[in-house]
Design an enzyme around this catalytic site. Structure first.
Site, PDB file in Angstrom:
ATOM      1  CB  SER A 139       5.793  -3.013 -11.689  1.00 36.17           C
ATOM      2  OG  SER A 139       5.301  -2.044 -10.792  1.00 36.17           O
ATOM      3  CE1 TYR A 152       9.432  -4.346  -7.495  1.00 38.52           C
ATOM      4  CE2 TYR A 152       8.021  -2.493  -8.053  1.00 38.52           C
ATOM      5  CZ  TYR A 152       8.253  -3.842  -8.042  1.00 38.52           C
ATOM      6  OH  TYR A 152       7.329  -4.702  -8.577  1.00 38.52           O
TER       7      TYR A 152
END
Length: 242
Positions: A139, A152
């Protein structure tokens, strides 16, 4: 590596980025096996794909990981590419949450520990193949966290660190490629709570992965992530020249 004639397992392949990758690689002439937690969603995805295989299960659960790994090795021994795409993320405020640690545990287990274990279960099988790959879907959050998804980013940073070490470990093993894909915000149901409708289409992630596999480009930034990756590469280049 070759981009056709592979047998590819995609975790979280029943929706979003995983389904887009399944469609792209299937269209290129690969045999596709997708995994999903929801039986209903898995059946819907299989209907879209047509000639594909589904394995239901939750890879964040150890017993399911072991079962799925054994099913792949025993029933689909030609599998030579693993795409670790399944993930977990919670949007919440650290100022208001009373169970941030519980959310972080779920995210870290799904996005990091489960992947390490699943790779460990399948690495001996993959190393026997003439050509094989592990693809970890990371990500843009590797480059920094955001208060909307406060725990996250750390899980993706951990995944990045592990992927780098895995690649270094097997860099002399020319039949095994270790790839990492860095999507930015993507327009999927998964990211809807953080404005996913403003993100890129999941097909763009699939397209970039395909190009990366084709060119043996092990780090694959996508969209806005290319800005961060480019800046870091430039800075590293200057340090090398200094």
């Amino acid at each position: 590596m070759r981009t056709t004639g592979n047998t590819i397992f995609i975790s979280g392949g029943s929706a979003g980025i995983g389904l887009a990758i399944a469609k792209k690689l299937q269209a290129a002439g690969n045999k596709i096996i997708i995994n999903g937690r929801s039986e209903e969603r898995l059946k819907k995805a299989l209907a879209e794909l047509g000639d594909a295989i589904g394995i239901q299960g939750d890879l964040s659960v150890e017993a399911d990981r072991i079962r799925i790994a054994e099913e792949l090795k025993n029933n689909y021994p030609d599998v030579n590419i693993i795409v670790n795409n399944a993930g977990a993320a919670f949007g919440y405020s650290l100022a208001e949450a009373t169970n941030a640690h519980e959310k972080a545990l779920i995210e870290m287990n799904t996005n990091y520990f489960a992947i390490i274990h699943f790779d460990e279960l399948l690495l001996p099988h993959l190393l026997q193949k003439t050509e094989a790959a592990i693809v970890n879907i990371s990500s843009i959050a590797v480059y920094g966290s955001h208060k909307a998804i406060p725990t996250y980013g750390a899980t993706k940073a951990a995944l990045h660190s592990y992927t780098t070490a895995l690649r270094q470990t097997f860099e002399e093993q020319k039949n095994l490629g270790i790839f990492e894909v860095y999507p930015p915000l993507v327009n999927t149901e998964f990211s809807s709570y953080i404005g996913g409708e403003n993100g890129i289409p999941p097909s763009e992630v699939a397209d970039e992965l395909f190009i990366g596999l084709e060119n043996n480009q092990f780090d694959i930034p996508v969209g806005q992530t290319k800005i961060y990756a480019g800046a870091i590469a430039e800075a590293m280049g200057k340090l090398t020249q200094a």
